[in-house]
Design a protein around this motif. Structure first.
Motif, short mmCIF file in Angstrom:
data_model
loop_
_atom_site.label_atom_id
_atom_site.label_comp_id
_atom_site.label_asym_id
_atom_site.label_seq_id
_atom_site.Cartn_x
_atom_site.Cartn_y
_atom_site.Cartn_z
N ARG A 1 49.07 -29.29 54.92
CA ARG A 1 49.51 -27.86 55.15
C ARG A 1 49.04 -27.17 53.80
O ARG A 1 48.79 -27.78 52.79
N GLU B 1 50.01 -39.40 45.86
CA GLU B 1 51.12 -39.65 46.48
C GLU B 1 51.24 -41.14 46.87
O GLU B 1 52.05 -41.80 47.08
N GLY C 1 48.98 -34.31 46.66
CA GLY C 1 49.30 -32.89 46.70
C GLY C 1 48.56 -32.06 45.57
O GLY C 1 48.45 -32.73 44.70
N THR D 1 48.75 -24.03 47.19
CA THR D 1 49.17 -25.50 47.08
C THR D 1 48.62 -26.10 48.63
O THR D 1 48.47 -25.62 49.52
N ASP E 1 47.85 -28.36 43.61
CA ASP E 1 48.31 -27.26 43.33
C ASP E 1 47.11 -26.42 42.72
O ASP E 1 46.33 -27.04 41.86
N GLU F 1 49.42 -29.70 50.73
CA GLU F 1 50.26 -30.82 50.83
C GLU F 1 49.85 -31.63 51.84
O GLU F 1 49.03 -31.43 52.59
N GLY F 2 49.78 -33.10 51.60
CA GLY F 2 49.33 -34.04 52.30
C GLY F 2 47.60 -34.23 52.43
O GLY F 2 47.06 -34.50 53.50
#
Length: 76
Positions: free
Chosen positions: A10, A30, A40, A53, A42, A55-56
């Motif tokens: 995402r 992670e 992740g 950001t 940022d 994610e994944g």
């Protein structure tokens, strides 16, 4: 070991455009294995505000990539 991005779960961007002055990248690993990792990521502006950001974020890691990336360098 060199790494190559393979996917992003995402992506969210909180501003219309990235600042011309650049951003700082903060990576939170992670999961990490011998040949792959998930993190992740940022993107933060100079005042500490979150710009975007991911994610994944997934990547493959392989020592063979070192030679492929040997001539690469970031511009200023």
């Amino acid at each position: 070991v060199g790494s190559l991005p393979t996917g992003v779960g995402r992506y969210r961007q909180f501003v219309k455009a990235f600042p011309a002055s650049g951003t700082r990248v903060v990576i939170r690993v992670e999961r990490a294995g011998e040949h792959a990792a998930t993190a992740g990521i940022d993107f933060v502006d100079s005042s500490g505000k979150l710009v975007a950001t991911m994610e994944g974020s997934e990547c493959v890691m392989d020592a063979g990539l070192k030679g492929a990336f040997a001539g690469n360098e970031l511009g200023h």
